[in-house]
Design a protein around this motif. Structure first.
Motif, PDB file in Angstrom:
ATOM      1  N   ASN A  26       0.820  -1.217   0.000  1.00 37.27           N
ATOM      2  CA  ASN A  26       0.000   0.000   0.000  1.00 37.27           C
ATOM      3  C   ASN A  26       0.849   1.259   0.000  1.00 37.27           C
ATOM      4  O   ASN A  26       0.542   2.223  -0.718  1.00 37.27           O
ATOM      5  CB  ASN A  26      -0.966  -0.010   1.187  1.00 37.27           C
ATOM      6  CG  ASN A  26      -2.089  -1.000   0.989  1.00 37.27           C
ATOM      7  OD1 ASN A  26      -2.478  -1.308  -0.132  1.00 37.27           O
ATOM      8  ND2 ASN A  26      -2.607  -1.513   2.085  1.00 37.27           N
ATOM      9  N   ILE A  27       1.919   1.282   0.776  1.00 35.57           N
ATOM     10  CA  ILE A  27       2.823   2.438   0.774  1.00 35.57           C
ATOM     11  C   ILE A  27       3.407   2.623  -0.621  1.00 35.57           C
ATOM     12  O   ILE A  27       3.482   3.735  -1.144  1.00 35.57           O
ATOM     13  CB  ILE A  27       3.945   2.278   1.819  1.00 35.57           C
ATOM     14  CG1 ILE A  27       3.371   2.284   3.241  1.00 35.57           C
ATOM     15  CG2 ILE A  27       4.992   3.394   1.668  1.00 35.57           C
ATOM     16  CD1 ILE A  27       4.372   1.860   4.315  1.00 35.57           C
ATOM     17  N   GLY A  32       3.166   5.658  -6.231  1.00 35.22           N
ATOM     18  CA  GLY A  32       3.298   5.509  -7.682  1.00 35.22           C
ATOM     19  C   GLY A  32       4.060   4.294  -8.166  1.00 35.22           C
ATOM     20  O   GLY A  32       4.395   4.208  -9.355  1.00 35.22           O
ATOM     21  N   TRP A  33       4.320   3.321  -7.295  1.00 32.38           N
ATOM     22  CA  TRP A  33       5.034   2.122  -7.702  1.00 32.38           C
ATOM     23  C   TRP A  33       4.055   1.057  -8.185  1.00 32.38           C
ATOM     24  O   TRP A  33       2.986   0.893  -7.617  1.00 32.38           O
ATOM     25  CB  TRP A  33       5.831   1.544  -6.532  1.00 32.38           C
ATOM     26  CG  TRP A  33       6.965   2.401  -6.087  1.00 32.38           C
ATOM     27  CD1 TRP A  33       6.944   3.347  -5.108  1.00 32.38           C
ATOM     28  CD2 TRP A  33       8.286   2.405  -6.615  1.00 32.38           C
ATOM     29  NE1 TRP A  33       8.180   3.934  -4.988  1.00 32.38           N
ATOM     30  CE2 TRP A  33       9.024   3.375  -5.904  1.00 32.38           C
ATOM     31  CE3 TRP A  33       8.921   1.681  -7.614  1.00 32.38           C
ATOM     32  CZ2 TRP A  33      10.357   3.635  -6.172  1.00 32.38           C
ATOM     33  CZ3 TRP A  33      10.259   1.938  -7.875  1.00 32.38           C
ATOM     34  CH2 TRP A  33      10.963   2.908  -7.156  1.00 32.38           C
ATOM     35  N   SER A  34       4.458   0.323  -9.207  1.00 31.74           N
ATOM     36  CA  SER A  34       3.780  -0.922  -9.553  1.00 31.74           C
ATOM     37  C   SER A  34       4.496  -1.994  -8.748  1.00 31.74           C
ATOM     38  O   SER A  34       5.731  -1.993  -8.661  1.00 31.74           O
ATOM     39  CB  SER A  34       3.907  -1.212 -11.046  1.00 31.74           C
ATOM     40  OG  SER A  34       3.166  -0.258 -11.774  1.00 31.74           O
ATOM     41  N   GLU A 105       9.836   0.568   9.135  1.00 33.72           N
ATOM     42  CA  GLU A 105       8.792   1.302   8.416  1.00 33.72           C
ATOM     43  C   GLU A 105       9.235   2.702   8.003  1.00 33.72           C
ATOM     44  O   GLU A 105       8.913   3.155   6.901  1.00 33.72           O
ATOM     45  CB  GLU A 105       7.499   1.389   9.231  1.00 33.72           C
ATOM     46  CG  GLU A 105       6.382   2.017   8.427  1.00 33.72           C
ATOM     47  CD  GLU A 105       5.026   1.973   9.109  1.00 33.72           C
ATOM     48  OE1 GLU A 105       4.110   2.643   8.588  1.00 33.72           O
ATOM     49  OE2 GLU A 105       4.873   1.285  10.130  1.00 33.72           O
ATOM     50  N   LYS A 106       9.997   3.382   8.825  1.00 36.21           N
ATOM     51  CA  LYS A 106      10.464   4.725   8.462  1.00 36.21           C
ATOM     52  C   LYS A 106      11.334   4.664   7.201  1.00 36.21           C
ATOM     53  O   LYS A 106      11.149   5.451   6.274  1.00 36.21           O
ATOM     54  CB  LYS A 106      11.244   5.355   9.614  1.00 36.21           C
ATOM     55  CG  LYS A 106      11.739   6.746   9.293  1.00 36.21           C
ATOM     56  CD  LYS A 106      12.512   7.359  10.447  1.00 36.21           C
ATOM     57  CE  LYS A 106      13.021   8.734  10.051  1.00 36.21           C
ATOM     58  NZ  LYS A 106      13.939   9.282  11.037  1.00 36.21           N
ATOM     59  N   LEU A 112      10.314   4.343  -0.567  1.00 30.95           N
ATOM     60  CA  LEU A 112       9.186   4.344  -1.489  1.00 30.95           C
ATOM     61  C   LEU A 112       8.685   5.740  -1.783  1.00 30.95           C
ATOM     62  O   LEU A 112       8.043   5.972  -2.809  1.00 30.95           O
ATOM     63  CB  LEU A 112       8.061   3.468  -0.919  1.00 30.95           C
ATOM     64  CG  LEU A 112       8.370   1.980  -0.876  1.00 30.95           C
ATOM     65  CD1 LEU A 112       7.326   1.226  -0.081  1.00 30.95           C
ATOM     66  CD2 LEU A 112       8.514   1.420  -2.274  1.00 30.95           C
ATOM     67  N   GLY A 113       8.985   6.681  -0.912  1.00 36.88           N
ATOM     68  CA  GLY A 113       8.543   8.051  -1.106  1.00 36.88           C
ATOM     69  C   GLY A 113       9.507   8.937  -1.865  1.00 36.88           C
ATOM     70  O   GLY A 113       9.196  10.090  -2.150  1.00 36.88           O
TER      71      GLY A 113
END
Length: 117
Positions: A26-27, A32-34, A105-106, A112-113
């Motif tokens: 989900n993140i 914008g990742w596939s 997670e961070k 991913l961001g």
């Protein structure tokens, strides 16, 4: 006597790998990742087993000009020898490859961001 776990540490240990995978997917999608993940390498309802090579990373992320992979583990999960070997081979071929746990997670959100290259 061993130190007592904090509430946060206990919560991290309770996150299943399936729940962690859903969170990471989900993140990724929100950024914008596939995302691709292979089917589980265990018998399904009809007893059939997919021919997935043991140790292949759980997730592949791709978007324009970028690709990387991640192996997901429960907080106290261990990387198998097969997983370690695939990660080593992928990295030697220039593939960015991570092992992520709920406590990461961070870093997951940061990777991913990142803005597109």
């Amino acid at each position: 006597m061993a130190a007592r776990l904090t509430a946060a540490q206990r919560m991290l240990r309770e996150v299943t790998e399936a729940d962690w995978q859903n969170i990471v997917i989900n993140i990724g999608r929100l950024n914008g990742w596939s995302v691709y993940w292979p089917p589980p390498n265990r018998p399904g309802r009809n007893g059939a087993v997919w021919a997935i090579t043991a140790g292949w990373p759980d997730l592949a992320f791709v978007r324009e000009g970028e690709f990387f992979m991640a192996e997901l583990k429960r907080e106290l999960g261990h990387v198998t020898e097969e997983q370690d070997e695939w990660i080593r081979l992928l990295r030697s071929a220039g593939v960015e490859c991570y092992v992520w746990r709920p406590s990461d997670e961070k870093q997951v959100r940061e990777r991913l961001g990142r803005k597109r290259l």
